[in-house]
Scaffold this motif. Sequence first.
Motif, PDB file in Angstrom:
ATOM      1  N   ASP A  23       0.857  -1.179   0.000  1.00 37.52           N
ATOM      2  CA  ASP A  23       0.000   0.000   0.000  1.00 37.52           C
ATOM      3  C   ASP A  23       0.892   1.228   0.000  1.00 37.52           C
ATOM      4  O   ASP A  23       1.769   1.363   0.847  1.00 37.52           O
ATOM      5  CB  ASP A  23      -0.903   0.026   1.231  1.00 37.52           C
ATOM      6  N   ASN A  25       1.131   5.654  -0.484  1.00 33.31           N
ATOM      7  CA  ASN A  25       0.355   6.882  -0.385  1.00 33.31           C
ATOM      8  C   ASN A  25       0.179   7.494  -1.773  1.00 33.31           C
ATOM      9  O   ASN A  25       0.855   7.088  -2.728  1.00 33.31           O
ATOM     10  CB  ASN A  25       1.004   7.845   0.620  1.00 33.31           C
ATOM     11  N   LYS A  27       1.053  10.335  -3.187  1.00 34.78           N
ATOM     12  CA  LYS A  27       2.248  10.941  -3.775  1.00 34.78           C
ATOM     13  C   LYS A  27       3.171   9.874  -4.353  1.00 34.78           C
ATOM     14  O   LYS A  27       3.688  10.017  -5.460  1.00 34.78           O
ATOM     15  CB  LYS A  27       2.990  11.763  -2.719  1.00 34.78           C
ATOM     16  N   THR A 124       4.653   4.850   2.227  1.00 31.63           N
ATOM     17  CA  THR A 124       3.396   4.280   2.702  1.00 31.63           C
ATOM     18  C   THR A 124       2.747   5.123   3.778  1.00 31.63           C
ATOM     19  O   THR A 124       1.603   4.920   4.114  1.00 31.63           O
ATOM     20  CB  THR A 124       3.605   2.873   3.291  1.00 31.63           C
ATOM     21  N   GLY A 125       3.482   6.028   4.360  1.00 34.84           N
ATOM     22  CA  GLY A 125       3.018   6.742   5.534  1.00 34.84           C
ATOM     23  C   GLY A 125       3.748   6.174   6.728  1.00 34.84           C
ATOM     24  O   GLY A 125       4.528   5.227   6.613  1.00 34.84           O
ATOM     25  N   GLY A 128       3.444   1.966   7.310  1.00 37.12           N
ATOM     26  CA  GLY A 128       3.299   0.991   6.234  1.00 37.12           C
ATOM     27  C   GLY A 128       4.207  -0.202   6.384  1.00 37.12           C
ATOM     28  O   GLY A 128       5.277  -0.118   6.970  1.00 37.12           O
ATOM     29  N   ASP A 140      -2.811   8.304  12.181  1.00 36.59           N
ATOM     30  CA  ASP A 140      -2.607   7.743  10.847  1.00 36.59           C
ATOM     31  C   ASP A 140      -3.836   7.044  10.294  1.00 36.59           C
ATOM     32  O   ASP A 140      -3.879   6.740   9.109  1.00 36.59           O
ATOM     33  CB  ASP A 140      -1.463   6.713  10.853  1.00 36.59           C
ATOM     34  N   THR A 143      -5.266   8.550   7.074  1.00 38.80           N
ATOM     35  CA  THR A 143      -4.398   8.813   5.930  1.00 38.80           C
ATOM     36  C   THR A 143      -4.899   8.034   4.716  1.00 38.80           C
ATOM     37  O   THR A 143      -5.050   6.822   4.773  1.00 38.80           O
ATOM     38  CB  THR A 143      -2.948   8.371   6.232  1.00 38.80           C
ATOM     39  N   GLU A 145      -4.885   5.968   1.404  1.00 38.20           N
ATOM     40  CA  GLU A 145      -3.936   5.055   0.780  1.00 38.20           C
ATOM     41  C   GLU A 145      -4.475   4.630  -0.579  1.00 38.20           C
ATOM     42  O   GLU A 145      -5.673   4.600  -0.790  1.00 38.20           O
ATOM     43  CB  GLU A 145      -3.713   3.803   1.643  1.00 38.20           C
ATOM     44  N   THR A 146      -3.601   4.274  -1.475  1.00 34.85           N
ATOM     45  CA  THR A 146      -4.003   3.788  -2.784  1.00 34.85           C
ATOM     46  C   THR A 146      -3.020   2.720  -3.231  1.00 34.85           C
ATOM     47  O   THR A 146      -1.937   2.630  -2.699  1.00 34.85           O
ATOM     48  CB  THR A 146      -4.072   4.945  -3.808  1.00 34.85           C
TER      49      THR A 146
END
Length: 148
Positions: A23, A25, A27, A124-125, A128, A140, A143, A145-146
Amino acid sequence: MQGPAQMQGAFATRISSAGPDLDVNPKAAIAFTMLLHELTTNAMKYGALANDTGQVHMDWHREGGTLVFHWVETGGPTVTPPTETGFGTRLISALAGDLGGEPQIAYDPDGVRCTLRATIRDITGPSGTADGSMDAVAGDAKTPETRA
């Protein structure tokens, strides 16, 4: 990023990938997508995908808190290192910077190789993990996620 992708179309048998689900983020998803687009475009114009027999293999894995991504071209025309740093190389370096890493590009005669090391936490942040799971920690949980 999802594990091995199912390729379709003209390059289905010439492009392969391997790695765990991850996973990322938003960006990082954009940066990885643009990085893959630039590498693929170059492979189609000058590299392994510019002929009928070349191959591209991508793989990624985790080394501690670092994601290691490899792009390897084989079977294409003989590679000649560029004499100048072009737009594509600068773009790849900038995108790698967006991922918290720096690319290592090798212009081997047998094919271009690109390795990118990026801190898992940056893509991942804060929580992750390379197996695709996310450990929620305070602040978190919201946050976005994609998958890339």
